[in-house]
Write a protein that holds these residues in place. Structure first.
Motif, PDB file in Angstrom:
ATOM      1  N   SER A 271      15.363  -5.269  -0.623  1.00  0.00           N
ATOM      2  CA  SER A 271      14.830  -6.574  -0.269  1.00  0.00           C
ATOM      3  C   SER A 271      13.830  -5.216   0.986  1.00  0.00           C
ATOM      4  N   ALA A 272      11.955  -5.144  -0.041  1.00  0.00           N
ATOM      5  CA  ALA A 272      11.719  -4.614   1.032  1.00  0.00           C
ATOM      6  C   ALA A 272      10.900  -5.106   1.973  1.00  0.00           C
ATOM      7  N   ASN A 273      11.508  -6.613   2.716  1.00  0.00           N
ATOM      8  CA  ASN A 273      11.027  -7.069   3.161  1.00  0.00           C
ATOM      9  C   ASN A 273      11.950  -6.224   4.921  1.00  0.00           C
ATOM     10  N   GLU A 274      12.993  -6.275   4.402  1.00  0.00           N
ATOM     11  CA  GLU A 274      13.937  -5.326   4.848  1.00  0.00           C
ATOM     12  C   GLU A 274      13.660  -3.947   5.039  1.00  0.00           C
ATOM     13  N   TRP A 275      13.375  -3.364   4.216  1.00  0.00           N
ATOM     14  CA  TRP A 275      12.654  -2.497   4.496  1.00  0.00           C
ATOM     15  C   TRP A 275      11.690  -1.686   5.461  1.00  0.00           C
ATOM     16  N   LEU A 276      10.274  -2.485   5.300  1.00  0.00           N
ATOM     17  CA  LEU A 276       9.575  -2.063   6.061  1.00  0.00           C
ATOM     18  C   LEU A 276       9.847  -2.799   7.620  1.00  0.00           C
ATOM     19  N   VAL A 277      10.547  -3.742   7.731  1.00  0.00           N
ATOM     20  CA  VAL A 277      10.309  -4.065   9.390  1.00  0.00           C
ATOM     21  C   VAL A 277      11.659  -2.527   9.934  1.00  0.00           C
TER      22      VAL A 277
ATOM     23  N   ASN B 237       1.124  -1.186  -0.077  1.00  0.00           N
ATOM     24  CA  ASN B 237       0.263  -0.149   0.491  1.00  0.00           C
ATOM     25  C   ASN B 237       0.479   1.383   0.160  1.00  0.00           C
ATOM     26  N   SER B 238       1.149   1.183  -1.584  1.00  0.00           N
ATOM     27  CA  SER B 238       2.222   2.891  -0.975  1.00  0.00           C
ATOM     28  C   SER B 238       2.324   4.446  -0.893  1.00  0.00           C
ATOM     29  N   GLU B 239       0.457   4.319  -0.875  1.00  0.00           N
ATOM     30  CA  GLU B 239      -0.099   5.596  -0.266  1.00  0.00           C
ATOM     31  C   GLU B 239       0.742   5.512   1.036  1.00  0.00           C
ATOM     32  N   ILE B 240       0.631   4.793   1.880  1.00  0.00           N
ATOM     33  CA  ILE B 240       0.622   5.119   3.623  1.00  0.00           C
ATOM     34  C   ILE B 240       2.218   4.727   4.315  1.00  0.00           C
ATOM     35  N   LEU B 241       3.307   4.366   3.091  1.00  0.00           N
ATOM     36  CA  LEU B 241       4.546   4.258   3.494  1.00  0.00           C
ATOM     37  C   LEU B 241       5.427   5.885   3.314  1.00  0.00           C
TER      38      LEU B 241
ATOM     39  N   PRO C 252      12.340   3.154  -0.713  1.00  0.00           N
ATOM     40  CA  PRO C 252      13.553   2.870  -1.350  1.00  0.00           C
ATOM     41  C   PRO C 252      13.273   1.920  -3.399  1.00  0.00           C
ATOM     42  N   ASP C 253      14.430   2.314  -3.488  1.00  0.00           N
ATOM     43  CA  ASP C 253      14.910   1.254  -4.999  1.00  0.00           C
ATOM     44  C   ASP C 253      14.830  -0.430  -4.190  1.00  0.00           C
ATOM     45  N   PHE C 254      13.598  -0.352  -4.767  1.00  0.00           N
ATOM     46  CA  PHE C 254      12.979  -2.195  -4.133  1.00  0.00           C
ATOM     47  C   PHE C 254      14.232  -3.128  -5.399  1.00  0.00           C
ATOM     48  N   GLN C 255      14.849  -2.755  -6.157  1.00  0.00           N
ATOM     49  CA  GLN C 255      16.144  -3.547  -7.459  1.00  0.00           C
ATOM     50  C   GLN C 255      17.242  -3.439  -5.632  1.00  0.00           C
ATOM     51  N   GLU C 256      17.332  -2.802  -5.098  1.00  0.00           N
ATOM     52  CA  GLU C 256      18.772  -2.802  -4.202  1.00  0.00           C
ATOM     53  C   GLU C 256      18.332  -3.442  -2.370  1.00  0.00           C
TER      54      GLU C 256
END
Lengths: 227, 227
Positions: free
Chosen positions: B157-163, B142-146, B151-155
């Motif tokens: 991991s979404a997992n780690e950025w989120l936590v 849900n990109s709205e509320i982030l 970040p560039d998720f190529q670089e």
DNA sequence: AGGGTTATTATGTGCAGACATATTACAACC
DNA sequence: GGTTGTAATATGTCTGCACATAATAACCCT
């Protein structure tokens, strides 16, 4: 007015709004106690709870910090199968398909920590929900150390007899996915190779192994929990 | 000399040897405190811990009883994938296979509690352990509320950025087994229909959904825990 | 006897103070 | 320089007391 759950909520809020950053130190219990106007024990209760949940990391002298990569902890309820089926509003029944006294395969004996050559009670049980196959259970029981008299497992599920006659043992649980073998496919009424949800459980008393169970659940089975 | 863990051990012992029977009442905190020669708070700590573990059931005024059909509780650690792979002594890497901004399928939108028509960020990521496919991740964000900047998720991991950027959210986790579809089979390098271990996670802040992730693990994957 | 109110009781939580223990930082020493 | 000892410090736990809360048991009134 201010209980330990309020303190916990406020701590969480500060973490969420990044007042306290992941990996960073937070104030000491003493300081927080003064700030919130509560006893240190109350702050301790709140922080301990968050540490158990994996949100905070605490070390004596080093202080308390926000977990940088929080290892979230999920608690699963492991009910007995009958309860699990009845909780869905279905009727539980079961059939014992096989009962024998024999040597377990080496991998199972060694996982139980038993020397080769020992004979165990082996049971194959099919659990049904509203008459339809729900799970196929294969169980090795260390009959040596079980309390007597042992019941007729045709009548009473080994699962339930154990939980009420061998109280509070330790063990481990593992979940995997496997394709159905010919026997499992036939018993569960699915095609060979169908993805099955497997749970394996091993239980111990303080000294001796008690039982090794493998439960194969048909498709659609789901283990779910809140975090 | 006597800490709350000793009290807990003694209580467990009495349950094991059936001094206190499943379903039966045990003495009050007050009585146990006198018997063990400790403060009631110490007994409370021990009993509370056992109640959290599902061994005891406690109700005000009614007292404390040994759980008759213990719903055993298992706590699972849910680490980020990188940690999970590194804990096995393997090197983690990942490839983003797809990244798009699009409408989620209705079942996913409704599980997230979003009205139809809303667009979400969609990511397909393959996680590798020592260069070999480990898990295939599909994620709706849900990109709205982030928080910005994203970040560039190529670089990363979404997992780690989120936590580390959306601290402490609630959610749920589910485990299932499913046969590999053509896409999963190709990406993970297995045959179509191979049993995969699926974990699905949904996370929320207090108000809004954040992300829905589905992880498909290849054969041999195992979730394990002590009870 | 039935139904509703009150008293009792076991657990839940709070406080202040104390000592225990693990861990860090620093100083002294070889 | 590297090791060892020592002091400082944050968390861990215990005690004894108090009051809050929930649930049952007892009572009373009709």
């Amino acid at each position: 007015m201010k209980g330990w759950e309020d303190i916990r909520a406020e701590v969480l809020r500060r973490i969420r709004v990044r007042d306290w950053q992941p990996g960073g130190l937070i104030p000491t219990e003493e300081e927080l106690a003064v700030e919130f106007g509560v006893a240190r024990a109350t702050v301790n209760r709140a922080l301990r709870d968050l540490a158990e949940a994996g949100v905070l990391e605490r070390r004596r002298k080093a202080g308390t910090r926000v977990a940088a990569l929080p290892v979230r902890k999920a608690t699963l309820d492991i009910p007995v199968i009958r309860q699990e089926i009845e909780a869905r509003g279905q009727a539980h029944s079961f059939q014992v398909l096989k009962q024998a006294f024999m040597e377990p395969p080496v991998p199972i004996a060694s996982r139980l920590g038993l020397p080769p050559g020992i004979k165990l009670l082996y049971l194959e049980t099919l659990h049904l929900a509203d008459g339809k196959p729900f799970a196929f259970e294969t169980r090795w029981l260390n009959s040596e150390i079980l309390p007597r008299p042992m019941p007729d497992f045709q009548e009473l599920s080994a699962n339930e007899w154990l939980v009420s006659h061998v109280a509070y043992v330790t063990g481990d649980i593992a979940f995997t996915a496997e394709g159905a073998g010919p026997r499992e496919a036939a018993v569960l009424g699915v095609a060979v190779g169908t993805a099955l949800f497997i749970t394996e459980r091993m239980t111990w008393t303080a000294e001796s192994p008690i039982t090794f169970v493998r439960l194969a659940h048909g498709s659609g089975y789901r283990v779910q929990t809140l975090v």
